[in-house]
Design a protein around this motif. Structure first.
Motif, PDB file in Angstrom:
ATOM      1  N   ILE A 254       2.684   0.617   4.244  1.00 13.27           N
ATOM      2  CA  ILE A 254       3.644   1.375   3.189  1.00 13.27           C
ATOM      3  C   ILE A 254       4.026   2.783   3.467  1.00 13.27           C
ATOM      4  N   TYR A 256       5.525   6.314   2.734  1.00 12.48           N
ATOM      5  CA  TYR A 256       5.894   6.884   1.286  1.00 12.48           C
ATOM      6  C   TYR A 256       6.484   8.316   1.939  1.00 12.48           C
ATOM      7  N   SER A 291      -0.254   8.554  -7.788  1.00 14.34           N
ATOM      8  CA  SER A 291       0.047   7.991  -9.182  1.00 14.34           C
ATOM      9  C   SER A 291       1.434   7.823  -9.452  1.00 14.34           C
ATOM     10  N   HIS A 292       2.256   8.846  -8.832  1.00 16.22           N
ATOM     11  CA  HIS A 292       3.852   8.702  -8.920  1.00 16.22           C
ATOM     12  C   HIS A 292       3.951   7.129  -8.378  1.00 16.22           C
ATOM     13  N   PHE A 293       3.469   6.868  -7.083  1.00  9.21           N
ATOM     14  CA  PHE A 293       3.679   5.467  -6.531  1.00  9.21           C
ATOM     15  C   PHE A 293       3.286   4.222  -7.347  1.00  9.21           C
ATOM     16  N   HIS A 294       2.132   4.616  -7.874  1.00 12.89           N
ATOM     17  CA  HIS A 294       1.546   3.582  -8.917  1.00 12.89           C
ATOM     18  C   HIS A 294       2.572   3.253 -10.180  1.00 12.89           C
ATOM     19  N   ARG A 295       2.870   4.299 -10.574  1.00 10.66           N
ATOM     20  CA  ARG A 295       3.878   4.400 -11.564  1.00 10.66           C
ATOM     21  C   ARG A 295       5.028   3.170 -11.632  1.00 10.66           C
ATOM     22  N   HIS A 296       5.450   3.283 -10.255  1.00 12.26           N
ATOM     23  CA  HIS A 296       6.797   2.467  -9.759  1.00 12.26           C
ATOM     24  C   HIS A 296       6.097   0.983  -9.408  1.00 12.26           C
ATOM     25  N   PHE A 297       5.068   1.125  -8.683  1.00 13.21           N
ATOM     26  CA  PHE A 297       4.727  -0.466  -7.923  1.00 13.21           C
ATOM     27  C   PHE A 297       3.818  -0.904  -8.107  1.00 13.21           C
ATOM     28  N   LYS A 298       2.818  -0.165  -8.987  1.00 10.76           N
ATOM     29  CA  LYS A 298       1.465  -0.704  -9.601  1.00 10.76           C
ATOM     30  C   LYS A 298       0.479  -0.968  -8.506  1.00 10.76           C
ATOM     31  N   ILE A 299       0.771  -0.293  -7.255  1.00 10.92           N
ATOM     32  CA  ILE A 299      -0.073  -0.544  -6.107  1.00 10.92           C
ATOM     33  C   ILE A 299      -1.204   0.645  -6.303  1.00 10.92           C
ATOM     34  N   ASN A 300      -2.411   0.461  -6.029  1.00  8.92           N
ATOM     35  CA  ASN A 300      -3.260   1.524  -5.782  1.00  8.92           C
ATOM     36  C   ASN A 300      -3.264   2.120  -4.323  1.00  8.92           C
TER      37      ASN A 300
ATOM     38  N   LEU B 291      11.359   8.336  -0.587  1.00 10.63           N
ATOM     39  CA  LEU B 291      11.664   6.889  -0.077  1.00 10.63           C
ATOM     40  C   LEU B 291      10.672   6.283   0.508  1.00 10.63           C
ATOM     41  N   LYS B 293       9.140   2.458   2.040  1.00 10.39           N
ATOM     42  CA  LYS B 293       9.408   1.546   2.712  1.00 10.39           C
ATOM     43  C   LYS B 293       8.137   0.690   3.094  1.00 10.39           C
ATOM     44  N   ILE B 311      -6.069  -4.563  -4.626  1.00 15.33           N
ATOM     45  CA  ILE B 311      -5.377  -3.436  -4.164  1.00 15.33           C
ATOM     46  C   ILE B 311      -4.374  -3.118  -5.186  1.00 15.33           C
ATOM     47  N   ALA B 312      -3.695  -3.851  -5.887  1.00 13.94           N
ATOM     48  CA  ALA B 312      -2.643  -3.606  -6.601  1.00 13.94           C
ATOM     49  C   ALA B 312      -3.168  -4.263  -8.149  1.00 13.94           C
ATOM     50  N   ASP B 313      -2.443  -3.681  -9.186  1.00  9.27           N
ATOM     51  CA  ASP B 313      -2.685  -4.275 -10.503  1.00  9.27           C
ATOM     52  C   ASP B 313      -1.842  -5.609 -10.591  1.00  9.27           C
ATOM     53  N   SER B 317       4.445  -4.813  -9.920  1.00  6.03           N
ATOM     54  CA  SER B 317       5.688  -4.254 -10.503  1.00  6.03           C
ATOM     55  C   SER B 317       6.843  -5.077 -10.249  1.00  6.03           C
ATOM     56  N   LEU B 319       9.615  -4.457  -9.664  1.00  2.00           N
ATOM     57  CA  LEU B 319      10.524  -3.720  -8.438  1.00  2.00           C
ATOM     58  C   LEU B 319      10.161  -4.784  -7.250  1.00  2.00           C
TER      59      LEU B 319
END
Lengths: 346, 336
Positions: A254, A256, A291-300, B291, B293, B311-313, B317, B319
């Motif tokens: 990932i 960022y 947390s900004h990332f998590h807000r969009h993608f739900k990934i920790n 950005l 990726k 790792i993710a909820d 998302s 998206l």
């Protein structure tokens, strides 16, 4: 180093007052921390750092001479203090190293040299690459392959470059005897096989020890914060963090990348004390990004591994690779790397 | 035979993995089977390609045949080049004519050659009403450079075109115009979808990725029969959450194998907001530009495994989960 006009701060360290604004490494707090660090079984990294802006000695640096250090990827190593290394003998060292390399080549060891035997080895001093006067001078080793072409104007090609430096290495220099020269940070560019051979020669000649310097995710996050905090006239590249998620069976990377002005705005909003960065601020910076990332993608992102940090000042990879992009903060970057190197040695 | 053609054939054969050489030559069907059988594959690749060139020389191969060989190579081997998806639309109210392959090819060739001199165009039809078009580009003063080529795959029963530009951006407008005119379309638009894997792009765009969707569900209890935990309450809570994650992931991604894409890119232009109340960047009106990726050898499978791995909820998302449904892997996200 003594300077007779300077008032004494402490019996041990004499620091001219104008250095107060810069990272001195000699304040009582710093020394206390250093001694605490040595006493504990597990080394402690400082919870606050002065922002290493630049060194007063940086004025001595000729920007053209060090331009070749920038925009190149260097592999990082740590080096324990060298025994009986002398700056007066650089010419002899270059001759010895050359004969050593030539002998190894004759043995049939693989060496990336280009043309056989037609190479020269140079040792030279890199002036100005130090934090305080106490730091030993940095020096540079290069292997230059001489062109086989008979024409006089044929260009020599630099095949391998390595440089040794110590920037604000006071904690290491304190208790070391004069027989040793401490240059804990070694940066190499060129074929791995050459680095290994040259490392062997240094180890044999000066009874020292090389290891690869890896950068933990913890230190990478410090770098992200420190370098984002630097003031630049214009930002060439985004502040980019690269995370690696341990998915199976396929890996996931990932990337960022934050607009550098926005990243600086975020940092400025977090940062409280001028001239100092605290652990809390670094943690908060990274947390905000995550947390900004998590807000969009739900990934920790905190469950993944930070692998690489890239800013307009420099970029670093966890494997121990660095690329310095900005001459203004060269000393600052080297200061932090020296600290990491010393930490790894101890 | 022209030296240029000979060199081109030699280089093409060199690119093909040794195991596939005979197969591709067979599909090409230019050299007789008897000669293919006698081809010595135990020598170095250099020698094999040289041998093939010699055989082609004897049969006077021309650039036309060599171009077809190139297309077959691209069709058979995994080429590491990016394909971009385009969608064509008809003008409103326009009738759908019957498609004629020969007319299409003629028209395409005419339009392109009218606007650009010195282009070399080759066609190869494949099953499922698709045609591969190979265009080698030249300039008004130079013959077409056979190493500067663009590939187009057009499925005639659909409005989709897949183009592999190979970094040649100059002639995109002319190429698009030729496609529209030949296909009797009014407009062509680049979709936000690109990948190295043409088959995956087709699967996504033709909605064929969910074909082997199976509706059975294996309950989690069946799979964990071996683990014996003494306290029943613990199992129950653990199991519930794990089951929920599995179920939600399955709902989002389906049970089938995901189409294979290797990256997804998101341009974020939203404001910065955190849950905590420390007021960081609170007054800032401008967006926090990022950005992001994601890259992976098999991105969708990797994303699918994130929630079960913790790792993710879950649910992940939208998206990310919408990639195959929306047929996009390039996104710009703005504040609503």
């Amino acid at each position: 180093m003594d300077s007779s006009n300077v008032p004494e701060f402490t019996p041990k360290h004499r620091v001219p007052p104008r250095l107060r604004d810069y990272f001195t490494g000699a304040s009582p707090f710093q020394r206390q921390l250093a001694s605490v660090r040595k006493q504990t079984a597990f080394g402690q990294t400082p919870t606050r750092r002065k922002i290493p802006l630049c060194s007063p000695l940086q004025e001595n640096i000729d920007p053209q001479k060090i331009a070749f250090l920038l925009h190149k990827q260097w592999t990082l190593h740590t080096l324990t203090p060298m025994y009986r290394f002398s700056y007066a003998n650089l010419k002899q060292y270059s001759m010895h190293l050359k004969s050593f390399l030539a002998a190894e080549k004759q043995k049939g060891l693989a060496m990336e040299m280009g043309e056989d035997f037609n190479f020269k080895v140079t040792f030279s001093i890199l002036s100005g690459i130090k934090g305080t006067h106490r730091d030993p001078a940095a020096f540079l080793v290069q292997i230059i392959s001489k062109s086989q072409l008979s024409s006089k104007n044929a260009e020599d090609k630099v095949v391998w470059t390595g440089w040794f430096c110590c920037v604000y290495g006071d904690s290491l220099l304190e208790n070391i005897s004069d027989d040793f020269t401490c240059l804990p940070l070694f940066l190499a560019n060129g074929a791995e096989s050459n680095t290994a051979l040259i490392g062997t020669w240094f180890q044999k000649t000066f009874d020292c020890c090389f290891t690869r310097l890896t950068i933990s995710a913890f230190n990478l996050s410090w770098m992200a914060a420190m370098w984002t905090s630097c003031n630049l006239e214009h930002y060439r590249t985004a502040t980019e963090l690269l995370w690696s998620a341990p998915c199976s069976p396929q890996s996931l990377d990932i990337s960022y990348a934050i607009n550098p002005e926005d990243a600086k705005a975020l940092w400025d909003s977090i940062h409280q004390t001028p001239e100092e960065i605290t652990q809390e601020e670094v943690d908060l910076f990274i947390d905000c990004l995550c947390s900004h990332f998590h807000r969009h993608f739900k990934i920790n992102l905190s469950a993944t591994r930070l692998v690489c940090v890239s800013t307009s000042v420099a970029s670093a990879h966890t494997d121990g690779k660095i690329k310095i992009l900005c001459s203004k903060y060269l000393i600052g970057v080297l200061a932090f790397l020296t600290e990491l190197a010393i930490f790894q040695i101890e | 035979m022209d030296e240029i053609v000979a060199e081109f054939i030699r280089r093409t054969i060199l690119k093909i993995p040794l195991a596939e050489v005979v197969k591709i030559l067979r599909i090409w069907n230019f050299l007789p089977e008897s000669q293919l059988k006698t081809l010595n594959l135990r020598q170095s690749k250099e020698s094999v390609s040289q041998e093939v060139v010699e055989l082609c020389k004897k049969k006077h191969a021309s650039m036309k045949e060599a171009a077809i060989l190139d297309i077959i190579y691209h069709q058979t081997c995994q080429i590491k080049k990016i394909w971009i998806v385009y969608k064509m639309t008809k003008a409103p109210g326009e009738e759908v004519d019957l498609f004629d392959m020969e007319e299409f090819k003629d028209s395409f060739k005419k339009v392109l050659q009218r606007t650009l001199k010195n282009v070399h165009i080759s066609f190869r039809e494949s099953e499922d009403n698709a045609v591969w078009i190979r265009v080698a580009w030249g300039t008004p003063y130079m013959k077409p450079n056979q190493y500067k080529t663009t590939y187009v795959v057009y499925h005639s029963q659909t409005p989709f075109v897949f183009i592999c530009h190979c970094r040649i951006k100059k002639y995109i407008p002319e190429l698009c115009q030729a496609l529209m005119t030949a296909g009797s379309y009014h407009e062509i638009r680049q979709m936000e979808l690109r990948s190295l894997y043409l088959d995956s792009l087709k699967a996504i765009v033709f909605k064929q990725y969910n074909q082997d969707f199976q509706t059975y569900c294996t309950p989690l209890e069946e799979r964990n029969l071996e683990t014996e935990i003494v306290d029943p309450r613990i199992i129950h809570e653990n199991m519930k959450e794990k089951e929920r994650i599995q179920r939600v992931t399955r709902e989002a991604f389906g049970d089938y194998v995901q189409p294979r894409i290797e990256f997804a890119q998101y341009k974020l232009e939203t404001k910065f907001k955190t849950d905590s109340k420390n007021g960081i960047l609170a007054e800032r009106e401008e967006p926090f530009r990022c950005l992001v990726k994601f890259s992976s050898p098999h991105l969708l499978e990797a994303l699918k495994s994130l929630a079960p791995a913790g790792i993710a909820d879950a649910p992940l998302s939208p998206l990310l989960t919408c990639i195959p449904h929306k047929a996009m892997n390039y996104f710009t996200i703005r504040e609503k």
